[in-house]
Design an enzyme around this catalytic site. Sequence first.
Site, mmCIF file in Angstrom:
data_model
loop_
_atom_site.group_PDB
_atom_site.id
_atom_site.type_symbol
_atom_site.label_atom_id
_atom_site.label_comp_id
_atom_site.label_asym_id
_atom_site.label_seq_id
_atom_site.Cartn_x
_atom_site.Cartn_y
_atom_site.Cartn_z
ATOM 1 N N GLY A 298 0.832 -1.195 0.000
ATOM 2 C CA GLY A 298 0.000 0.000 0.000
ATOM 3 C C GLY A 298 0.866 1.243 0.000
ATOM 4 N N CYS B 212 5.989 -0.284 7.204
ATOM 5 C CA CYS B 212 5.639 0.885 6.398
ATOM 6 C C CYS B 212 6.828 1.258 5.520
ATOM 7 C CB CYS B 212 5.290 2.032 7.343
ATOM 8 S SG CYS B 212 4.827 3.541 6.497
ATOM 9 N N HIS C 196 -2.428 7.464 6.876
ATOM 10 C CA HIS C 196 -1.393 8.326 6.287
ATOM 11 C C HIS C 196 -1.994 9.645 5.790
ATOM 12 C CE1 HIS C 196 2.421 6.207 6.188
ATOM 13 N NE2 HIS C 196 1.881 5.106 5.708
HETATM 14 ZN ZN LIG Z 1 2.746 3.241 5.708
#
Ligand SMILES: [Zn+2]
Length: 168
Positions: A43, A92, A138
């Site tokens: 993502g 992340c 985010h």
């Molecule tokens: Zn992230």
Amino acid sequence: MEILLVPHPVLRQKANKLKSVTKEDIKFANLMMEVMLKAPGVGLAANQVGILKQIVTINFEDKDNNKKASYILFNPKIIQYSVETVIMEEGCLSLPEQYADIERPKEIVLEYIDDNEKTIKKQIDGYEARILQHEIDHLSGKLFVDYLSSLKRNMLIKKVKKLKNLKK
Ligand SMILES: [Zn+2]
């Protein structure tokens, strides 16, 4: 297009809602998709490449549930969360090589505009719901480490800074 790492200030800013989805926005989202696949990641939110627009790209394979998908979301918004929560390990692209167990709702109802400018509303659970919650966070300047104690959070951010210096 470059993926920004913590503590870059843009990662802490709010992305703006699109008034309409333009051809440029779609082109940009396709570029994001390429950068994400190359990273590789499951993502990516536009903040992570320095653009404050509500755009997210997703590409995942959930072998346990025999599910895989790749798509672009404009103005994604979670309109409902399940009471039931699950703990899953998250990472992340803006905090490379850092992972932590995070508790989040198991199921969500999501609304977004797709790349055909259609409004989609759907119920999602499992790994996909997890990725989407992380990415939509985010867009409001929130990172997965914000769910940890400040001690643990600062430790992970420090490790990323060290990693960045090693690569210089
Ligand atoms: Zn992230």
